[in-house]
Scaffold this motif. Structure first.
Motif, PDB file in Angstrom:
ATOM      1  N   GLN A 276       0.816  -1.206   0.000  1.00  0.00           N
ATOM      2  CA  GLN A 276       0.000   0.000   0.000  1.00  0.00           C
ATOM      3  C   GLN A 276       0.853   1.261   0.000  1.00  0.00           C
ATOM      4  O   GLN A 276       0.598   2.216  -0.750  1.00  0.00           O
ATOM      5  CB  GLN A 276      -0.919   0.011   1.218  1.00  0.00           C
ATOM      6  N   LEU A 277       1.892   1.277   0.834  1.00  0.00           N
ATOM      7  CA  LEU A 277       2.742   2.459   0.929  1.00  0.00           C
ATOM      8  C   LEU A 277       3.480   2.727  -0.389  1.00  0.00           C
ATOM      9  O   LEU A 277       3.532   3.866  -0.862  1.00  0.00           O
ATOM     10  CB  LEU A 277       3.745   2.283   2.067  1.00  0.00           C
ATOM     11  N   LEU A 278       4.035   1.674  -0.978  1.00  0.00           N
ATOM     12  CA  LEU A 278       4.757   1.874  -2.234  1.00  0.00           C
ATOM     13  C   LEU A 278       3.804   2.237  -3.374  1.00  0.00           C
ATOM     14  O   LEU A 278       4.123   3.080  -4.218  1.00  0.00           O
ATOM     15  CB  LEU A 278       5.549   0.622  -2.592  1.00  0.00           C
ATOM     16  N   ALA A 279       2.628   1.602  -3.389  1.00  0.00           N
ATOM     17  CA  ALA A 279       1.651   1.922  -4.430  1.00  0.00           C
ATOM     18  C   ALA A 279       1.209   3.382  -4.323  1.00  0.00           C
ATOM     19  O   ALA A 279       1.052   4.074  -5.343  1.00  0.00           O
ATOM     20  CB  ALA A 279       0.442   0.990  -4.320  1.00  0.00           C
ATOM     21  N   TYR A 280       1.030   3.855  -3.106  1.00  0.00           N
ATOM     22  CA  TYR A 280       0.623   5.253  -2.908  1.00  0.00           C
ATOM     23  C   TYR A 280       1.716   6.217  -3.380  1.00  0.00           C
ATOM     24  O   TYR A 280       1.454   7.169  -4.140  1.00  0.00           O
ATOM     25  CB  TYR A 280       0.301   5.509  -1.438  1.00  0.00           C
ATOM     26  N   ASP A 281       2.942   5.980  -2.930  1.00  0.00           N
ATOM     27  CA  ASP A 281       4.032   6.880  -3.296  1.00  0.00           C
ATOM     28  C   ASP A 281       4.287   6.869  -4.804  1.00  0.00           C
ATOM     29  O   ASP A 281       4.579   7.913  -5.408  1.00  0.00           O
ATOM     30  CB  ASP A 281       5.308   6.489  -2.545  1.00  0.00           C
TER      31      ASP A 281
END
Length: 242
Positions: free
Chosen positions: A150-155
């Motif tokens: 989730q964090l990498l997809a968001y960034d």
């Protein structure tokens, strides 16, 4: 640009579903599983439950035996590894690296995530162009697999331009000048009826109300509400005087 999320030797079915959901909310749908613990992981009940609406991502996902099979069409590989490897790629924070990557986008980008039990193998990290390390609190950098996705997809989505913030409710049309004028006339009658406004000495009350409603820019629905209030005031005044 092709963006692919690759989960290597995933051991928990729920994390596959959670990863699919994390990807979908950021607008990505390329998911490949390399040698997962459960061959039927995409159809397991826990996977489907955790996907929670991202079943289309699961339907499109592929299960392969080797990492080589997962890399077709990919020209830039991003490992996710908290611990730097000797002789491995440079370690960078995601946002820092994504800003550079988005400026000169490659044909295809893949984010590789290792097993929940032992992370990424050295030989897989060595194949990558960069090792992404999510900044965390010192002394505790353990992230759930789906949370890391989730964090990498968001960034990455933000680096690509992001999405507009969705309003909580659909915007309603502002009432036109004629509707506001009719509402003010109605309200003026009500204020006179309840003895709040003296028609013989109105002073500047109505012009001030006019300016207040001009600033407020009421919607058509709000004008209807205020006219309902004025109607109720007139009816109450009529009963009191009757």
């Amino acid at each position: 640009m092709l963006t692919r999320f690759i989960l290597i030797q995933t051991s928990h079915a729920g994390n596959v579903g959670g990863a699919a959901r994390a990807m979908k909310v950021m607008g990505f749908d390329e998911l490949v599983l390399v040698a997962p613990r459960w061959p039927n992981v995409l159809r397991r009940e826990e996977t489907i439950q955790r996907a929670s609406g991202a079943i289309d991502v699961l339907d499109k996902a592929r299960v392969v035996d080797t990492l080589d099979e997962a890399l077709e069409g990919i020209s830039h590989l991003c490992a996710t590894a908290m611990t730097p490897r000797d002789f491995g790629p440079p370690t960078r924070a995601p946002r820092e690296h994504f800003a550079t990557l988005a400026a000169e986008p490659p044909a295809g980008v893949a984010f590789l995530f290792g097993s929940e039990r032992f992370g990424m193998r050295n030989e897989d990290v060595y194949r990558c162009h960069v090792a992404l390390s999510i900044p965390t609190a010192p002394g505790f950098g353990s992230l759930n697999l789906a949370a890391a996705v989730q964090l990498l997809a968001y960034d990455w989505r933000q680096a690509l331009g992001g999405f507009a913030v969705q309003p909580a409710v659909a915007e309603r049309p502002v009432a036109d000048a004629a509707a506001v004028a009719g509402m003010l006339t109605h309200l003026e009658q009500a204020l006179v009826a309840v003895d709040f406004l003296d028609p013989a000495a109105p002073k500047k009350l109505m012009p001030r109300l006019q300016q207040m409603f001009n600033r407020a820019a009421p919607t058509e629905e709000e004008v209807h509400i205020l006219r309902g209030v004025a109607k109720a005031m007139l009816q109450t005044a009529a009963r009191a005087k009757g």
